[in-house]
Design a protein around this motif. Structure first.
Motif: not given
Length: 377
Positions: A273-278, A282-291
């Motif tokens: 979801a763009a509002e939550q992850t970007g 690459a933005d979604v992957a950044d969240h997955l990396d962080h989690v």
């Protein structure tokens, strides 16, 4: 799994996107990552943590998900192209503000409408699955998810449903579970608030453990989330939560909560979801990396949020697009073992744990009385 297999297509557009000016990998490497992603997903398909398809199909006069349906983001051909093996179908319905129990009958009427609307959505999901037997199969257990996958069907798991659907009654919770419900959202519950769980809320969590119903804590207050993590004997889910440290959002989790989730072996299902992850892959992957870094690789999964009314990142517009996300993670150095947990293993573990705990608990614990104590606020 023959029905889930297909030829790998790499278009010119995909090649160009994989070789943007700031991308050090040539076109051939981008295609190779995508090919590896398809191969991995054939073995470890995606368990998608949240689909709004039941609500999206409701207003349509006619649809055919097996041939393809352009009016929605999800149909059988695109599920197969995206290697989706299991789909959690939301039964959530909009709900207005909740007042005290019995106040002019208003709260009772509203709760009754939510219960009725949830049952109507459950009926719709059943009818949709019956209409598409070659592509979909309704399941209840982790074992049935595997059986559906082995038969080339997408496993449909019921939930999450809104907490309001139980109308503060454990009896209604038990009925919904008997109809197949596997996930209940605690967001918006009168018994799961800013102070944590009430005594009745704690009984709800215990009864969910006894029934094998997983708690969805996305959108729940932090205190309620923390108390549920401490109380639940089974892993909890956050079906639509990303990392607040990467992108602030009310439903995203702080590093402290992610660490607690990791300790409990719960599952953070990062939404597309763009509002939550970007706005980008690459933005979604950044969240997955962080989690993965904060909670651990055993505590991260995916949530498409398709057909739920949210905007999606570029190149992740429908259920066929998962290979592009997995290719990006391969490019970042995720191992195949970590990716198998992300797409399939972590969700299966949570379902298996809930099944095992329910069987063990039902042998030693009787059902709780259906209503909260009258002294409970």
């Amino acid at each position: 799994m023959a029905d889930l297999q297909h030829d790998i297509h790499t278009t010119t557009e995909v090649g160009r996107e994989d070789c943007l000016p700031d991308d050090p990998f040539p076109v051939e490497s981008g295609a190779a990552f995508l090919e590896r992603a398809h191969a991995l997903l054939e073995t470890y398909p995606v368990a998608d943590g949240y689909s709004g398809l039941s609500r999206a199909l409701g207003p349509l006069p006619w649809y055919d998900l097996e041939l393809g349906e352009t009016a929605v983001d999800t149909d059988v051909p695109r599920l197969r192209e995206g290697h989706v093996g299991a789909l959690f179908w939301s039964l959530q319905v909009p709900e207005g503000p909740r007042g005290p129990r019995g106040a002019d009958g208003e709260r009772g009427d509203r709760a009754g409408r939510v219960v009725g609307a949830t049952l109507e959505q459950l009926d719709l999901v059943r009818r949709v699955v019956e209409m598409h037997p070659e592509g979909l199969r309704l399941v209840r257990t982790a074992g049935q998810v595997i059986d559906a996958r082995n038969c080339g069907r997408v496993a449909v798991v019921l939930g999450p449903a809104s907490a309001a659907a139980v109308d503060d009654s454990l009896g209604i919770l038990r009925v919904l579970q008997s109809l197949g419900l596997r996930v209940l959202s605690l967001a918006g519950a009168s018994w799961a608030g800013e102070e944590g769980l009430t005594r009745f809320g704690e009984e709800v969590v215990r009864e969910m453990n006894r029934l094998g119903v997983l708690a969805d804590l996305s959108g729940a207050p932090a205190a309620a989330l923390a108390r549920t993590l401490a109380l639940s004997k089974t892993p909890v889910l956050c079906t639509r939560s990303a990392a607040a440290a990467v992108r602030p959002h009310p439903a995203n989790l702080s590093d402290e909560l992610l660490a607690r989730l990791g300790e409990q072996k719960g599952v953070c299902m990062v939404p597309l979801a763009a509002e939550q992850t970007g706005p980008s892959v690459a933005d979604v992957a950044d969240h997955l990396d962080h989690v993965r870094r904060v909670a651990g690789p055993e505590c991260v999964a995916l949530s498409g949020t398709y057909d739920s009314g949210v905007a999606h990142p570029r190149d992740l517009g429908d259920t066929s697009c998962y290979p592009h996300l997995v290719a990006e993670l391969l490019r970042r150095g995720w191992s195949e073992s970590e990716l198998s947990l992300l797409t399939w293993g972590n969700v299966q573990r949570a379902l298996r744990s809930a099944d095992f705990t329910a069987r063990a608990t039902q042998r030693r614990r009787e059902p709780t009385p259906p209503h909260p104590p009258t002294t409970e606020p």
